[in-house]
Design an enzyme around this catalytic site. Structure first.
Site, PDB file in Angstrom:
ATOM      1  N   GLU A 139      18.085   3.301 -19.985  1.00 52.65           N
ATOM      2  CA  GLU A 139      18.609   3.694 -18.675  1.00 52.65           C
ATOM      3  C   GLU A 139      18.198   5.137 -18.347  1.00 52.65           C
ATOM      4  O   GLU A 139      18.078   5.508 -17.191  1.00 52.65           O
ATOM      5  CB  GLU A 139      20.140   3.550 -18.645  1.00 52.65           C
TER       6      GLU A 139
ATOM      7  N   LYS B 292      23.209  -4.911  -7.955  1.00 49.46           N
ATOM      8  CA  LYS B 292      24.652  -4.835  -7.676  1.00 49.46           C
ATOM      9  C   LYS B 292      24.925  -5.163  -6.219  1.00 49.46           C
ATOM     10  O   LYS B 292      25.815  -5.946  -5.901  1.00 49.46           O
ATOM     11  CB  LYS B 292      25.145  -3.393  -7.920  1.00 49.46           C
TER      12      LYS B 292
ATOM     13  N   GLY C  45      27.501   8.441 -17.472  1.00 48.11           N
ATOM     14  CA  GLY C  45      28.233   7.359 -18.150  1.00 48.11           C
ATOM     15  C   GLY C  45      27.773   7.147 -19.582  1.00 48.11           C
ATOM     16  O   GLY C  45      28.574   7.073 -20.516  1.00 48.11           O
ATOM     17  N   ARG C  46      26.460   7.059 -19.786  1.00 44.15           N
ATOM     18  CA  ARG C  46      25.948   6.764 -21.137  1.00 44.15           C
ATOM     19  C   ARG C  46      26.028   7.969 -22.061  1.00 44.15           C
ATOM     20  O   ARG C  46      25.674   7.863 -23.229  1.00 44.15           O
ATOM     21  CB  ARG C  46      24.528   6.208 -21.035  1.00 44.15           C
TER      22      ARG C  46
ATOM     23  N   GLU D 250      32.875  -5.223 -12.225  1.00 45.21           N
ATOM     24  CA  GLU D 250      33.306  -5.875 -13.466  1.00 45.21           C
ATOM     25  C   GLU D 250      34.627  -5.290 -13.959  1.00 45.21           C
ATOM     26  O   GLU D 250      35.568  -5.999 -14.292  1.00 45.21           O
ATOM     27  CB  GLU D 250      32.243  -5.709 -14.565  1.00 45.21           C
TER      28      GLU D 250
ATOM     29  N   LYS E 259      34.243   5.629 -14.694  1.00 38.81           N
ATOM     30  CA  LYS E 259      33.985   6.933 -14.086  1.00 38.81           C
ATOM     31  C   LYS E 259      34.208   6.864 -12.566  1.00 38.81           C
ATOM     32  O   LYS E 259      34.905   7.675 -11.994  1.00 38.81           O
ATOM     33  CB  LYS E 259      32.552   7.352 -14.416  1.00 38.81           C
TER      34      LYS E 259
ATOM     35  N   HIS F 223      15.311 -11.128 -42.161  1.00 40.72           N
ATOM     36  CA  HIS F 223      15.199 -12.587 -42.237  1.00 40.72           C
ATOM     37  C   HIS F 223      15.045 -13.192 -40.858  1.00 40.72           C
ATOM     38  O   HIS F 223      15.264 -14.394 -40.676  1.00 40.72           O
ATOM     39  CB  HIS F 223      16.424 -13.156 -42.960  1.00 40.72           C
TER      40      HIS F 223
END
Ligand code: G6Q
Length: 548
Positions: free
Chosen positions: A357, A508, A271-272, A216, A210, A388
């Site tokens: 978030e 960051k 973003g999410r 990254e 965005k 399990h």
């Protein structure tokens, strides 16, 4: 700002729930079910193909009445309407919150700052469609004329988790001749492993960011560019092997991606919350534009349900209120998302970001410290594997972990008895969690006295069960929108801004400060704390850069 709203904890509806909690604290699910044979039918609700059974929550009719009163007094309805009108309800970033516009039909109209955004949304969807069709048909030729067979999605957080989750969820609808890879981590291993067996001549990189500033993603995108240019022998290859999704056309141009290969979205998409935007391009390429549109239709149908259904039949609101009850009044710190479908294995990761978030905040919309809890910890894994691993703690541990069980009547792969066995487990676990096994039952079954404490199950562990016909684009869209709106409603009740994420900034900026120190050894001023400084020295020493 938001106009000083009183803390929810001081609202009469909240205090009534706290009082009620004291009165019902010893009530058990066994008693609630025994007192009402119709409970299992009554406390169920259906929308957009999803059936929600919420009977196995520690709630009475009075609890529900008080919870609905809480939603009303907190103004969930008016805030929901403000979101759908395009008002700037993300106050700390002064932005509208309009992911619902991304899946609205072509003839809808939604205004942000006086501009109808629906034509823009559909123009981008149309361009995505053309791109997806060209790649799927082989018409999109790479630099050396070969067709594209590998799609590498580069992005992180909201620009990764949605497409990654949905591509896996809908893989039975995907063109299996296309190889999909996802690169998110700045760890070089992620890029190296994703590309190690790929032929650059047949590879398209979809760079999703965005902001187009994320460390990254830009690091991975630069590495991808170098990888591509080196293998194809020309800078000109970038034009045929890179597309970008961003709100920042200039930054993309600076990176060197052709304007014709850029798909835009807008700052009113978080973003999410961006799976339905151009961030979904990799998914559209994989499953095709028609399936993508079906997914959008599922999202939209759930949006409409949330917008119009009465509170007592409103699935997102009911889920939100049950969560508030479990977290704020029964002290549950987390909840587990347990999809009984292998293709939804990434749903817990996706919802973890969406929820944590959005609602992991410690101040209200006016910046005042919260006097109550906010977003829970979200975790989980595909059933039956989790059974399990960690279900032991959910059944017999000392912590209360409410669970959402998610399953389907039909499997994408109906092999022998597999699906009935899977679904038998899907139904057995909530039953066991709700009703447990008493000492008396164990004694009657001849269990030795000494083992009875170990083999008893306390029960009373709340669960929701969500069941749909099959995992398909439409049901997936509706499911994701269900959680989006649940999280929204909880944020309103907690009076927090669910659409900012300032909490990711500090780490960051510190990393940006530390990176040159790792490389050059020159300490930044002001100096770090002694622990961080010692770790930097040790790292440099282990890398052979001197000085421990
Ligand atoms: C999501 C967050 C965050 C974001 C990533 C990637 O809501 O804002 O997860 O999606 O940090 O950001 P860019 O898309 O800007 O690279």
């Amino acid at each position: 700002m938001s106009g000083a709203q009183a803390s929810p904890g001081s609202a009469p509806a909240w205090r009534a729930l706290a009082e009620h909690r004291r009165a019902v604290k010893d009530t058990s699910l066994r008693e609630l079910f025994a007192a009402d044979p119709a409970r299992g039918e009554r406390l169920g609700c259906e929308a957009v193909g999803w059936y929600l059974d919420y009977a196995k929550n520690l709630v009475s009719d009075e609890t529900l009445r008080l919870l609905f009163a809480l939603a009303e007094s907190a103004g969930v309805q008016s805030r929901r309407d403000a979101m759908f009108r395009g008002e700037k309800i993300n106050t700390s970033e002064d932005r509208a919150v309009l992911h619902v516009a991304l899946r609205a039909p072509r003839d809808a109209s939604l205004r942000v700052d006086g501009r109808d955004v629906i034509p823009d949304v559909h123009a981008v969807l149309d361009r995505m469609k053309r791109c997806a069709e060209q790649i799927r048909s082989g018409a999109w030729a790479g630099h050396s004329g070969r067709r594209i067979r590998n799609i590498v999605n580069i992005g992180i957080g909201g620009s990764d988790l949605g497409p990654r989750m949905a591509c896996e969820a809908l893989r039975h609808r995907a063109d299996r001749s296309l190889r999909l890879r996802f690169v998110a981590n700045v760890d070089g291993t992620d890029f190296a492993e994703a590309t190690r067996d790929l032929d650059a001549a047949e590879t398209l990189f979809v760079v999703c960011s965005k902001s187009f500033t994320t460390l990254e993603t830009l690091t991975n995108a630069r590495t991808a560019r170098a990888w591509c240019v080196q293998r194809l022998g020309s800078e000109r290859a970038v034009a045929k092997h890179f597309v970008a999704i961003s709100t920042h056309a200039e930054a993309v141009a600076q990176f060197g991606i052709d304007a014709g290969n850029v798909f835009e979205f807008w700052d009113w998409v978080g973003g999410r919350y961006s799976l339905c935007s151009a961030i979904g391009l990799t998914l559209m390429i994989a499953i095709g534009p028609e399936h993508f549109r079906e997914m959008l239709a599922g999202f939209h149908a759930m949006d409409e349900h949330f917008r119009t259904a009465p509170a007592q039949r409103n699935l997102p609101l009911i889920l939100a209120l049950l969560g508030i009850w479990n977290h704020d009044f029964l002290a549950a710190q987390s909840y587990a998302v347990l999809p009984y479908d292998q293709s939804l294995a990434r749903l817990p990761d996706y919802l973890q970001q969406l929820d944590m978030e959005s609602n992991g905040k410690c101040v209200d919309r006016d910046g005042r410290p919260l006097a109550h809890g906010s977003g829970p910890i979200v975790w989980g894994q595909a059933g039956t594997n989790g059974q399990h691993a960690f279900y032991q703690l959910i059944h017999q541990g000392t912590r209360l972990v409410p669970c959402d069980f998610i399953g389907f009547a039909n499997s994408a792969h109906p092999i022998g008895r597999h699906h009935d066995l899977l679904m038998a487990n899907f139904l057995a676990q909530p039953e066991a969690l709700a009703f447990g096994r008493t000492a008396r039952e164990l004694a009657d079954a001849g269990v030795p006295q000494a083992l009875i404490p170990h083999r008893s199950f306390p029960g009373n562990r709340p669960t929701n069960t969500l069941l749909a016909e099959a995992l398909e684009p439409r049901s997936l869209g509706a499911l994701v929108a269900l959680y989006e709106h649940k999280i929204f409603a909880q944020g309103v009740i907690w009076n927090i801004d669910s659409f900012d994420q300032w909490g990711v900034e500090l780490g960051k900026s510190l990393a940006e400060r530390i990176a040159p120190e790792l490389e050059s050894g020159v300490c930044a001023q002001p100096p770090h704390d002694s622990s961080t400084a010692a770790l930097i020295r040790r790292y440099r020493s282990l890398r052979g850069r001197g000085g421990a």
